[in-house]
Design a protein around this motif. Structure first.
Motif, PDB file in Angstrom:
ATOM      1  N   PRO A  46      19.768  32.172  30.979  1.00  0.00           N
ATOM      2  CA  PRO A  46      20.743  31.443  30.599  1.00  0.00           C
ATOM      3  C   PRO A  46      21.940  30.484  31.446  1.00  0.00           C
ATOM      4  O   PRO A  46      21.442  30.379  32.778  1.00  0.00           O
ATOM      5  N   GLU A 108      30.345  36.973  21.194  1.00  0.00           N
ATOM      6  CA  GLU A 108      28.957  36.796  21.244  1.00  0.00           C
ATOM      7  C   GLU A 108      28.433  36.034  20.445  1.00  0.00           C
ATOM      8  O   GLU A 108      28.955  36.563  19.324  1.00  0.00           O
ATOM      9  N   GLU A 132      20.764  29.226  20.299  1.00  0.00           N
ATOM     10  CA  GLU A 132      21.242  29.540  21.495  1.00  0.00           C
ATOM     11  C   GLU A 132      22.396  30.474  21.624  1.00  0.00           C
ATOM     12  O   GLU A 132      23.099  30.743  20.329  1.00  0.00           O
ATOM     13  N   ARG A 133      22.171  31.070  22.427  1.00  0.00           N
ATOM     14  CA  ARG A 133      23.296  32.796  22.487  1.00  0.00           C
ATOM     15  C   ARG A 133      24.380  32.039  23.159  1.00  0.00           C
ATOM     16  O   ARG A 133      23.414  31.728  24.189  1.00  0.00           O
ATOM     17  N   TYR A 134      25.454  32.653  22.948  1.00  0.00           N
ATOM     18  CA  TYR A 134      26.380  32.996  23.643  1.00  0.00           C
ATOM     19  C   TYR A 134      27.116  33.953  24.598  1.00  0.00           C
ATOM     20  O   TYR A 134      27.383  34.933  23.041  1.00  0.00           O
ATOM     21  N   SER A 135      27.306  34.280  25.580  1.00  0.00           N
ATOM     22  CA  SER A 135      28.009  35.355  25.585  1.00  0.00           C
ATOM     23  C   SER A 135      29.319  34.594  26.840  1.00  0.00           C
ATOM     24  O   SER A 135      29.731  34.717  27.582  1.00  0.00           O
ATOM     25  N   THR A 146      28.329  31.712  29.499  1.00  0.00           N
ATOM     26  CA  THR A 146      26.503  31.275  29.832  1.00  0.00           C
ATOM     27  C   THR A 146      26.179  30.970  28.434  1.00  0.00           C
ATOM     28  O   THR A 146      27.090  31.767  27.217  1.00  0.00           O
ATOM     29  N   GLN A 148      22.152  31.191  26.647  1.00  0.00           N
ATOM     30  CA  GLN A 148      20.702  30.532  26.751  1.00  0.00           C
ATOM     31  C   GLN A 148      20.182  29.619  25.521  1.00  0.00           C
ATOM     32  O   GLN A 148      20.905  30.380  24.220  1.00  0.00           O
TER      33      GLN A 148
END
Length: 161
Positions: A46, A108, A132-135, A146, A148
């Motif tokens: 991340p 998220e 793409e993973r957003y938090s 972040t 990832q």
């Protein structure tokens, strides 16, 4: 066992250690599982996202709302044809913004980019997928975020006849 060295001195050796013997089927199974996991996908660690500083929780929440709107605008309900052939589609998966007790909010989302091409000689469709993973969160006026990034190994399926 005693061994005489070239300089005439002696040394004692110990009994050799026994190696753990793993049957060939177990070794092959372990290698298959490791290789399958290693080749199936990949991701980067991340990365922090920077936003703000925000003057208030409301300003930070507005930022989360804008990010949600921007990402939802990327979503494509149907695949779109590419000039060089094949299709592309962007899929967005999210539950939206959730607010906790007090001045806390969380957003998220996962954005998937899918590209499909036709491999004519093998009569198959090849799908490449990256994501793409957003938090993103707000704790009062403080923003934390972040992203990832990763990919899945190309998927191949036979074309319908």
């Amino acid at each position: 066992m005693d061994i005489v060295l070239p300089d005439g001195s002696m040394t004692k050796t110990t009994r050799p250690r026994r190696a753990l013997h793993v049957g060939p089927w177990l070794a092959a199974a372990c290698l298959f599982l490791i290789a399958r996991t290693a080749l199936a996908s990949g991701s980067l660690p991340p990365e922090p996202l920077v936003a703000g500083p925000f003057s208030s929780f409301a300003a930070c929440l507005t930022y989360l709302t804008e990010k949600h709107r921007e990402q939802m605008a990327l979503a494509m309900p149907e695949p779109v044809a590419m000039q060089e052939g094949g299709t592309r589609q962007t899929l967005v998966s999210t539950k939206g913004i959730s607010q906790g007790p007090g001045e806390q909010a969380l957003y998220e989302a996962e954005v998937n980019y899918q590209n499909r091409t036709v491999d004519a000689p093998t009569r198959s469709i090849v799908t490449n997928n990256s994501w793409e993973r957003y938090s993103l969160s707000c704790h009062g006026a403080v923003f934390n975020g972040t992203v990832q990034r990763g990919y899945a190994l190309s998927a191949v399926e036979q074309m319908p006849r």
